[in-house]
Design a protein around this motif. Sequence first.
Motif, PDB file in Angstrom:
ATOM      1  N   ARG A 272       0.828  -1.212   0.000  1.00  0.00           N
ATOM      2  CA  ARG A 272       0.000   0.000   0.000  1.00  0.00           C
ATOM      3  C   ARG A 272       0.858   1.256   0.000  1.00  0.00           C
ATOM      4  N   ALA A 273       1.949   1.231   0.777  1.00  0.00           N
ATOM      5  CA  ALA A 273       2.856   2.379   0.812  1.00  0.00           C
ATOM      6  C   ALA A 273       3.528   2.574  -0.547  1.00  0.00           C
ATOM      7  N   ARG A 274       3.823   1.497  -1.226  1.00  0.00           N
ATOM      8  CA  ARG A 274       4.441   1.585  -2.558  1.00  0.00           C
ATOM      9  C   ARG A 274       3.505   2.277  -3.540  1.00  0.00           C
ATOM     10  N   ARG A 275       2.207   1.972  -3.439  1.00  0.00           N
ATOM     11  CA  ARG A 275       1.226   2.639  -4.305  1.00  0.00           C
ATOM     12  C   ARG A 275       1.042   4.100  -3.899  1.00  0.00           C
ATOM     13  N   ALA A 276       1.131   4.362  -2.606  1.00  0.00           N
ATOM     14  CA  ALA A 276       0.934   5.736  -2.119  1.00  0.00           C
ATOM     15  C   ALA A 276       2.040   6.665  -2.586  1.00  0.00           C
ATOM     16  N   ASP A 277       3.260   6.153  -2.714  1.00  0.00           N
ATOM     17  CA  ASP A 277       4.374   6.962  -3.214  1.00  0.00           C
ATOM     18  C   ASP A 277       5.111   6.159  -4.279  1.00  0.00           C
ATOM     19  N   PRO A 278       4.693   6.293  -5.546  1.00  0.00           N
ATOM     20  CA  PRO A 278       5.331   5.528  -6.626  1.00  0.00           C
ATOM     21  C   PRO A 278       6.661   6.127  -7.078  1.00  0.00           C
ATOM     22  N   SER A 279       7.066   7.271  -6.509  1.00  0.00           N
ATOM     23  CA  SER A 279       8.338   7.876  -6.897  1.00  0.00           C
ATOM     24  C   SER A 279       9.499   7.027  -6.374  1.00  0.00           C
ATOM     25  N   SER A 280      10.690   7.330  -6.837  1.00  0.00           N
ATOM     26  CA  SER A 280      11.858   6.537  -6.455  1.00  0.00           C
ATOM     27  C   SER A 280      12.211   6.676  -4.977  1.00  0.00           C
ATOM     28  N   ARG A 281      11.717   7.726  -4.302  1.00  0.00           N
ATOM     29  CA  ARG A 281      12.077   7.887  -2.887  1.00  0.00           C
ATOM     30  C   ARG A 281      11.257   6.990  -1.969  1.00  0.00           C
ATOM     31  N   ARG A 282      10.105   6.506  -2.411  1.00  0.00           N
ATOM     32  CA  ARG A 282       9.308   5.527  -1.667  1.00  0.00           C
ATOM     33  C   ARG A 282       9.115   5.909  -0.203  1.00  0.00           C
ATOM     34  N   ASN A 283       8.592   7.098   0.029  1.00  0.00           N
ATOM     35  CA  ASN A 283       8.429   7.547   1.420  1.00  0.00           C
ATOM     36  C   ASN A 283       7.109   8.295   1.590  1.00  0.00           C
ATOM     37  N   PRO A 284       6.006   7.574   1.749  1.00  0.00           N
ATOM     38  CA  PRO A 284       4.717   8.246   1.932  1.00  0.00           C
ATOM     39  C   PRO A 284       4.513   8.808   3.330  1.00  0.00           C
ATOM     40  N   ASN A 285       5.468   8.565   4.235  1.00  0.00           N
ATOM     41  CA  ASN A 285       5.338   9.024   5.624  1.00  0.00           C
ATOM     42  C   ASN A 285       6.563   9.819   6.045  1.00  0.00           C
ATOM     43  N   GLY A 286       7.044  10.688   5.162  1.00  0.00           N
ATOM     44  CA  GLY A 286       8.262  11.424   5.428  1.00  0.00           C
ATOM     45  C   GLY A 286       8.033  12.806   6.005  1.00  0.00           C
ATOM     46  N   VAL A 287       9.071  13.618   5.948  1.00  0.00           N
ATOM     47  CA  VAL A 287       9.027  14.962   6.525  1.00  0.00           C
ATOM     48  C   VAL A 287       7.932  15.808   5.896  1.00  0.00           C
ATOM     49  N   SER A 288       7.773  15.723   4.589  1.00  0.00           N
ATOM     50  CA  SER A 288       6.870  16.629   3.876  1.00  0.00           C
ATOM     51  C   SER A 288       5.402  16.286   4.033  1.00  0.00           C
ATOM     52  N   THR A 289       5.093  15.089   4.509  1.00  0.00           N
ATOM     53  CA  THR A 289       3.701  14.647   4.538  1.00  0.00           C
ATOM     54  C   THR A 289       3.078  14.667   5.922  1.00  0.00           C
ATOM     55  N   ARG A 290       3.856  15.032   6.950  1.00  0.00           N
ATOM     56  CA  ARG A 290       3.343  15.004   8.302  1.00  0.00           C
ATOM     57  C   ARG A 290       3.229  16.399   8.883  1.00  0.00           C
ATOM     58  N   HIS A 291       2.349  16.535   9.865  1.00  0.00           N
ATOM     59  CA  HIS A 291       2.187  17.805  10.564  1.00  0.00           C
ATOM     60  C   HIS A 291       3.417  18.077  11.421  1.00  0.00           C
ATOM     61  N   ASP A 292       3.500  19.284  11.939  1.00  0.00           N
ATOM     62  CA  ASP A 292       4.610  19.650  12.814  1.00  0.00           C
ATOM     63  C   ASP A 292       4.631  18.721  14.025  1.00  0.00           C
ATOM     64  N   ARG A 293       5.755  18.082  14.262  1.00  0.00           N
ATOM     65  CA  ARG A 293       5.846  17.074  15.308  1.00  0.00           C
ATOM     66  C   ARG A 293       6.140  17.665  16.681  1.00  0.00           C
ATOM     67  N   ALA A 294       6.547  18.926  16.710  1.00  0.00           N
ATOM     68  CA  ALA A 294       6.997  19.522  17.970  1.00  0.00           C
ATOM     69  C   ALA A 294       5.822  19.907  18.862  1.00  0.00           C
ATOM     70  N   VAL A 295       5.910  19.512  20.133  1.00  0.00           N
ATOM     71  CA  VAL A 295       4.986  19.998  21.145  1.00  0.00           C
ATOM     72  C   VAL A 295       5.472  21.345  21.672  1.00  0.00           C
ATOM     73  N   ARG A 296       6.804  21.460  21.821  1.00  0.00           N
ATOM     74  CA  ARG A 296       7.408  22.693  22.312  1.00  0.00           C
ATOM     75  C   ARG A 296       8.837  22.772  21.795  1.00  0.00           C
ATOM     76  N   ARG A 297       9.306  23.997  21.547  1.00  0.00           N
ATOM     77  CA  ARG A 297      10.677  24.230  21.121  1.00  0.00           C
ATOM     78  C   ARG A 297      11.339  25.249  22.032  1.00  0.00           C
ATOM     79  N   TYR A 298      12.597  24.975  22.352  1.00  0.00           N
ATOM     80  CA  TYR A 298      13.440  25.957  23.043  1.00  0.00           C
ATOM     81  C   TYR A 298      14.593  26.257  22.083  1.00  0.00           C
ATOM     82  N   ASP A 299      14.560  27.420  21.492  1.00  0.00           N
ATOM     83  CA  ASP A 299      15.488  27.748  20.407  1.00  0.00           C
ATOM     84  C   ASP A 299      16.388  28.912  20.830  1.00  0.00           C
TER      85      ASP A 299
END
Length: 301
Positions: A272-299
């Motif tokens: 199913r993941a292969r169909r979701a991202d047929p490009s050569s990078r094969r990453n349907p759950n990567g950085v670009s597809t997810r919401h901001d993961r941070a609960v809090r940042r100290y920068d």
Amino acid sequence: MDLSVVIPTLNNREELRGCLDSLAAHADDIELIVVNGPSSDGTTGMVRARDDVDVLVEISERNGNVARNAGISTATGDAVAFVSTELAVEPSWYRAVMTSLESGADVVTGPTHRSLRAGVTTEEETTTTVAGRTVTFFNGDNVAFDAETLRALDGFDEFLNEDGERDASHRLAGMNYSITWNGEMCVRGEFEADGGQIERAIGSSYRSRAYRLGKNYGIRPLTAVKTLWRAFRDSIDAAGDVTRGDLQPTVWLRSGQDVIGGLLSGGYTGLRARRADPSSRRNPNGVSTRHDRAVRRYDRR
């Protein structure tokens, strides 16, 4: 070249302290990012009390690949390195990273020196061939990427709780990126006499393996046969443990059920993941597809 170093951590305050101390001693010209959480051992206070950590990112998920991706989203360097919270970099580490990347390496990795009562063991470069593709595996506890390579990869696959580095190695090979081994890029860890390794649940291991193979290679009879043969050999080894009385028969049967379930669910989800991202990078759950993961940042930058 500017280097960002990302350290994912979860309830490893004292080990993290040693890791940060080693970076302060041997690699002070870096952007240092700690991705924490959700820890309950005082990690946040310890990190915030230091002046050598540029960014502390707090997340709510107990997933190492989510932590890695949160670090990628925060990093600003031309290169991004990942070091395990339980390891310390050796004096040659920083020079080895920078020399390799400045020489044009897409990805560079190196050994982990494990101090045991029996001596010191050193990992070596590992390469395999899958479906005609040559795959070089990188050490997920000790790796550095050119930032452009990491963007093309879109980080790590967050569907996987573990083995993100194995999956990324397959994807890098499919995208024709190379992984350079540098024996001077050393990290070290202190372990007990048994190696300090926690044995993973066998069902989870096979689920991850089937997912990676299904996603990256599709339906390949020879690959499936090799995976089934490996499961069969593990079953025979476990049967030997039952015969010697080292393993209960009910545990053996339950493990077999877990393996079968893991293979079926992992393979199905991988396709199913292969169909979701047929490009050569094969990453349907990567950085670009997810919401901001941070609960809090100290920068502090």
